[in-house]
Design a protein around this motif. Structure first.
Motif, PDB file in Angstrom:
ATOM      1  N   ARG A  18      61.183  15.260   2.073  1.00  0.00           N
ATOM      2  CA  ARG A  18      60.509  15.414   0.778  1.00  0.00           C
ATOM      3  C   ARG A  18      61.478  15.857  -0.324  1.00  0.00           C
ATOM      4  NH1 ARG A  18      57.531  19.300  -2.060  1.00  0.00           N
ATOM      5  NH2 ARG A  18      55.769  18.422  -3.240  1.00  0.00           N
ATOM      6  N   PRO A  19      62.228  16.952  -0.146  1.00  0.00           N
ATOM      7  CA  PRO A  19      63.166  17.317  -1.224  1.00  0.00           C
ATOM      8  C   PRO A  19      64.257  16.263  -1.431  1.00  0.00           C
ATOM      9  CG  PRO A  19      63.505  18.693   0.714  1.00  0.00           C
ATOM     10  CD  PRO A  19      62.244  17.937   0.946  1.00  0.00           C
ATOM     11  N   LEU A  20      64.646  15.570  -0.344  1.00  0.00           N
ATOM     12  CA  LEU A  20      65.666  14.533  -0.497  1.00  0.00           C
ATOM     13  C   LEU A  20      65.121  13.359  -1.305  1.00  0.00           C
ATOM     14  CD1 LEU A  20      68.600  14.029   0.413  1.00  0.00           C
ATOM     15  CD2 LEU A  20      67.677  12.709   2.315  1.00  0.00           C
ATOM     16  N   GLY A  21      63.852  13.004  -1.090  1.00  0.00           N
ATOM     17  CA  GLY A  21      63.237  11.932  -1.873  1.00  0.00           C
ATOM     18  C   GLY A  21      63.133  12.298  -3.343  1.00  0.00           C
ATOM     19  N   ILE A  22      62.788  13.572  -3.610  1.00  0.00           N
ATOM     20  CA  ILE A  22      62.707  14.023  -5.001  1.00  0.00           C
ATOM     21  C   ILE A  22      64.090  13.981  -5.643  1.00  0.00           C
ATOM     22  CG2 ILE A  22      62.192  16.003  -6.467  1.00  0.00           C
ATOM     23  CD1 ILE A  22      60.022  16.789  -4.458  1.00  0.00           C
ATOM     24  N   LEU A  23      65.093  14.402  -4.893  1.00  0.00           N
ATOM     25  CA  LEU A  23      66.464  14.370  -5.417  1.00  0.00           C
ATOM     26  C   LEU A  23      66.900  12.943  -5.729  1.00  0.00           C
ATOM     27  CD1 LEU A  23      69.211  15.610  -6.085  1.00  0.00           C
ATOM     28  CD2 LEU A  23      69.766  15.523  -3.638  1.00  0.00           C
ATOM     29  N   GLY A  53      79.204  24.359  -6.851  1.00  0.00           N
ATOM     30  CA  GLY A  53      78.949  23.857  -5.501  1.00  0.00           C
ATOM     31  C   GLY A  53      79.615  24.712  -4.444  1.00  0.00           C
ATOM     32  N   SER A  54      80.832  25.154  -4.704  1.00  0.00           N
ATOM     33  CA  SER A  54      81.539  26.013  -3.748  1.00  0.00           C
ATOM     34  C   SER A  54      80.822  27.348  -3.583  1.00  0.00           C
ATOM     35  CB  SER A  54      82.980  26.244  -4.215  1.00  0.00           C
ATOM     36  OG  SER A  54      83.686  25.025  -4.293  1.00  0.00           O
ATOM     37  N   ALA A  55      80.351  27.907  -4.695  1.00  0.00           N
ATOM     38  CA  ALA A  55      79.654  29.193  -4.624  1.00  0.00           C
ATOM     39  C   ALA A  55      78.346  29.059  -3.849  1.00  0.00           C
ATOM     40  CB  ALA A  55      79.387  29.710  -6.037  1.00  0.00           C
ATOM     41  N   VAL A  56      77.607  27.984  -4.125  1.00  0.00           N
ATOM     42  CA  VAL A  56      76.338  27.778  -3.420  1.00  0.00           C
ATOM     43  C   VAL A  56      76.587  27.571  -1.925  1.00  0.00           C
ATOM     44  CG1 VAL A  56      74.354  26.245  -3.179  1.00  0.00           C
ATOM     45  CG2 VAL A  56      75.144  26.884  -5.448  1.00  0.00           C
ATOM     46  N   ALA A  57      77.624  26.802  -1.588  1.00  0.00           N
ATOM     47  CA  ALA A  57      77.934  26.557  -0.179  1.00  0.00           C
ATOM     48  C   ALA A  57      78.298  27.855   0.541  1.00  0.00           C
ATOM     49  CB  ALA A  57      79.069  25.549  -0.061  1.00  0.00           C
ATOM     50  N   PRO A 202      68.626  31.584  -2.351  1.00  0.00           N
ATOM     51  CA  PRO A 202      69.274  30.341  -1.902  1.00  0.00           C
ATOM     52  C   PRO A 202      68.486  29.091  -2.286  1.00  0.00           C
ATOM     53  CG  PRO A 202      69.370  31.980  -0.173  1.00  0.00           C
ATOM     54  CD  PRO A 202      68.493  32.548  -1.244  1.00  0.00           C
ATOM     55  N   THR A 203      67.160  29.173  -2.245  1.00  0.00           N
ATOM     56  CA  THR A 203      66.346  28.023  -2.637  1.00  0.00           C
ATOM     57  C   THR A 203      66.528  27.708  -4.116  1.00  0.00           C
ATOM     58  OG1 THR A 203      64.692  28.572  -0.953  1.00  0.00           O
ATOM     59  CG2 THR A 203      63.991  27.132  -2.736  1.00  0.00           C
ATOM     60  N   ILE A 204      66.515  28.743  -4.956  1.00  0.00           N
ATOM     61  CA  ILE A 204      66.680  28.542  -6.395  1.00  0.00           C
ATOM     62  C   ILE A 204      68.057  27.951  -6.699  1.00  0.00           C
ATOM     63  CG2 ILE A 204      66.791  29.718  -8.619  1.00  0.00           C
ATOM     64  CD1 ILE A 204      64.810  31.776  -7.496  1.00  0.00           C
ATOM     65  N   PHE A 205      69.097  28.534  -6.106  1.00  0.00           N
ATOM     66  CA  PHE A 205      70.451  28.071  -6.396  1.00  0.00           C
ATOM     67  C   PHE A 205      70.684  26.652  -5.886  1.00  0.00           C
ATOM     68  CE2 PHE A 205      71.926  32.759  -6.188  1.00  0.00           C
ATOM     69  CZ  PHE A 205      71.422  32.968  -7.463  1.00  0.00           C
ATOM     70  N   THR A 206      70.183  26.354  -4.685  1.00  0.00           N
ATOM     71  CA  THR A 206      70.398  25.023  -4.110  1.00  0.00           C
ATOM     72  C   THR A 206      69.682  23.952  -4.923  1.00  0.00           C
ATOM     73  OG1 THR A 206      70.631  25.963  -1.901  1.00  0.00           O
ATOM     74  CG2 THR A 206      70.170  23.611  -2.045  1.00  0.00           C
ATOM     75  N   HIS A 207      68.440  24.195  -5.257  1.00  0.00           N
ATOM     76  CA  HIS A 207      67.691  23.212  -6.039  1.00  0.00           C
ATOM     77  C   HIS A 207      68.276  23.063  -7.434  1.00  0.00           C
ATOM     78  CE1 HIS A 207      63.865  23.683  -3.340  1.00  0.00           C
ATOM     79  NE2 HIS A 207      64.863  23.063  -2.738  1.00  0.00           N
ATOM     80  N   GLY A 208      68.728  24.175  -8.021  1.00  0.00           N
ATOM     81  CA  GLY A 208      69.368  24.081  -9.331  1.00  0.00           C
ATOM     82  C   GLY A 208      70.647  23.262  -9.280  1.00  0.00           C
ATOM     83  N   ALA A 232      75.560  14.059  -1.131  1.00  0.00           N
ATOM     84  CA  ALA A 232      76.066  15.420  -1.312  1.00  0.00           C
ATOM     85  C   ALA A 232      74.916  16.432  -1.302  1.00  0.00           C
ATOM     86  CB  ALA A 232      76.843  15.515  -2.617  1.00  0.00           C
ATOM     87  N   GLY A 233      73.822  16.091  -1.981  1.00  0.00           N
ATOM     88  CA  GLY A 233      72.683  16.999  -2.001  1.00  0.00           C
ATOM     89  C   GLY A 233      72.051  17.175  -0.639  1.00  0.00           C
ATOM     90  N   PHE A 234      72.093  16.113   0.177  1.00  0.00           N
ATOM     91  CA  PHE A 234      71.537  16.187   1.524  1.00  0.00           C
ATOM     92  C   PHE A 234      72.187  17.312   2.323  1.00  0.00           C
ATOM     93  CE2 PHE A 234      72.151  14.877   5.984  1.00  0.00           C
ATOM     94  CZ  PHE A 234      70.833  14.899   6.416  1.00  0.00           C
ATOM     95  N   LEU A 235      73.492  17.461   2.198  1.00  0.00           N
ATOM     96  CA  LEU A 235      74.205  18.498   2.953  1.00  0.00           C
ATOM     97  C   LEU A 235      73.722  19.886   2.546  1.00  0.00           C
ATOM     98  CD1 LEU A 235      77.821  17.014   2.779  1.00  0.00           C
ATOM     99  CD2 LEU A 235      76.167  16.810   4.642  1.00  0.00           C
ATOM    100  N   PHE A 236      73.545  20.093   1.244  1.00  0.00           N
ATOM    101  CA  PHE A 236      73.084  21.403   0.780  1.00  0.00           C
ATOM    102  C   PHE A 236      71.639  21.660   1.186  1.00  0.00           C
ATOM    103  CE2 PHE A 236      76.768  20.780  -1.864  1.00  0.00           C
ATOM    104  CZ  PHE A 236      77.291  22.056  -2.044  1.00  0.00           C
ATOM    105  N   LEU A 237      70.800  20.634   1.107  1.00  0.00           N
ATOM    106  CA  LEU A 237      69.396  20.799   1.484  1.00  0.00           C
ATOM    107  C   LEU A 237      69.250  21.091   2.971  1.00  0.00           C
ATOM    108  CD1 LEU A 237      67.805  17.926  -0.633  1.00  0.00           C
ATOM    109  CD2 LEU A 237      67.606  20.388  -1.043  1.00  0.00           C
ATOM    110  N   VAL A 238      70.082  20.451   3.799  1.00  0.00           N
ATOM    111  CA  VAL A 238      70.039  20.718   5.239  1.00  0.00           C
ATOM    112  C   VAL A 238      70.469  22.154   5.532  1.00  0.00           C
ATOM    113  CG1 VAL A 238      71.141  20.172   7.434  1.00  0.00           C
ATOM    114  CG2 VAL A 238      70.278  18.337   5.999  1.00  0.00           C
ATOM    115  N   LEU A 239      71.539  22.611   4.874  1.00  0.00           N
ATOM    116  CA  LEU A 239      71.977  23.992   5.065  1.00  0.00           C
ATOM    117  C   LEU A 239      70.871  24.966   4.668  1.00  0.00           C
ATOM    118  CD1 LEU A 239      75.663  23.973   3.758  1.00  0.00           C
ATOM    119  CD2 LEU A 239      74.905  24.403   6.104  1.00  0.00           C
ATOM    120  N   LEU A 240      70.202  24.673   3.579  1.00  0.00           N
ATOM    121  CA  LEU A 240      69.107  25.536   3.131  1.00  0.00           C
ATOM    122  C   LEU A 240      67.982  25.561   4.155  1.00  0.00           C
ATOM    123  CD1 LEU A 240      67.701  27.204   0.868  1.00  0.00           C
ATOM    124  CD2 LEU A 240      66.831  25.026  -0.011  1.00  0.00           C
TER     125      LEU A 240
END
Length: 291
Positions: A18-23, A53-57, A202-208, A232-240
């Protein structure tokens, strides 16, 4: 608990679908706007985006390490519960001369671990206990806040009534203390969620970051922005999502500690120690998931 080697593309896509589809839809919108509407303001400097991106990761990695530490401690405590249950059964059957009392202690431990499993999952225990405890005791337990602890205390009372030698009684008391300590550790994990900084931010930062990602990439990737940004977003969403799933290991979800499997294993071991004939088998995975 998802077994290793069972992940496949369909499961991965459902995991963050779902979040990947929205992205992906947002990536397409940004790309279309960039090409068909004069929108030079969409350009976003590459360096700040890379730093963000580095900070969020790093933030997600640190949060996931903390979440995994909770999951692993939960599994370690249940490993201690398995060992302590076997030890209690052995001590009861070898140190208590009254065979009926010893067998009662072992059966009560089986009831205890099932009650603890359901207590941690916030599920009613009465159906599971109906075949393991007397009707009178079950009725008396309905007014108790902590059912497994009440069962444990009454087991200790049964042991005390057997009038063991003080040295033997002290040995069994140490095992009972190990069981209580393990339960206390599990309840601490269950009742103490991650701090708000780890649970929400983490949810706020990742989605932002995912919202800014196509804006920063569209100038260099052009028409391939939806592909590059989504990957690229997929990797962050999976980590989240991984951190969200393992931070609470007693929620009866597919990533949790397999409490049903562990309690079934304890019951099989303890009933075997009594020499009872039973048809119990270890819990088998369902669609690659061990519950």
């Amino acid at each position: 608990m998802i077994l290793p080697g069972r992940a496949h593309l369909g499961h991965i896509l459902r995991y963050v679908g779902r979040p990947l589809g929205i992205l992906f839809a947002w990536d397409v919108v940004v790309t279309v706007v960039w090409y068909f509407i004069p929108a030079n303001w969409l350009g976003f400097p590459a360096l700040p985006l890379a730093l963000l991106g580095s900070a969020v990761a790093l933030y997600l990695s640190f949060r996931n390490t903390t979440a995994y530490a909770r999951w692993w401690e939960a599994r370690t405590l249940w490993g201690a519960m398995v060992n302590a249950s076997r030890t209690l059964a052995r001590e009861a059957l070898t140190l208590i001369t009254d065979r009926e009392t010893a067998a009662t202690i072992v059966r009560r431990q089986v009831a205890y671990v099932h009650a603890l499993r359901l207590h941690l999952r916030r599920q009613p225990p009465w159906d599971d206990l109906s075949a393991r405890l007397s009707t009178e005791e079950i009725e008396s337990l309905r007014s108790v806040a902590n059912v497994p602890n009440a069962i444990h205390v009454r087991t200790a009372q049964r042991i005390a009534e057997s009038r063991l030698d003080p040295i033997l009684l002290a040995a069994i008391a140490r095992t009972l203390s190990d069981i209580s300590n393990a339960q206390g550790g599990m309840e601490r994990i269950k009742n103490t969620p991650l701090p708000q900084q780890y649970a929400t931010y983490p949810t706020i930062f990742t989605h932002g970051f995912c919202l800014l990602l196509p804006i920063g990439l569209v100038e260099s990737l052009g028409i391939y922005t939806p592909l590059g940004s989504t990957v690229a977003g997929f990797l962050f969403l999976v980590l989240l999502q991984i951190g969200n799933d393992i931070q609470n290991p007693f929620e009866n979800a597919e990533d949790d500690v397999p409490l049903t499997t562990l309690t079934r294993s304890i019951e099989i071991d303890l009933r075997d120690s009594l020499g009872e004939t039973h048809a119990l088998e270890p819990v088998k995975p369902i669609d690659g998931i061990l519950w």
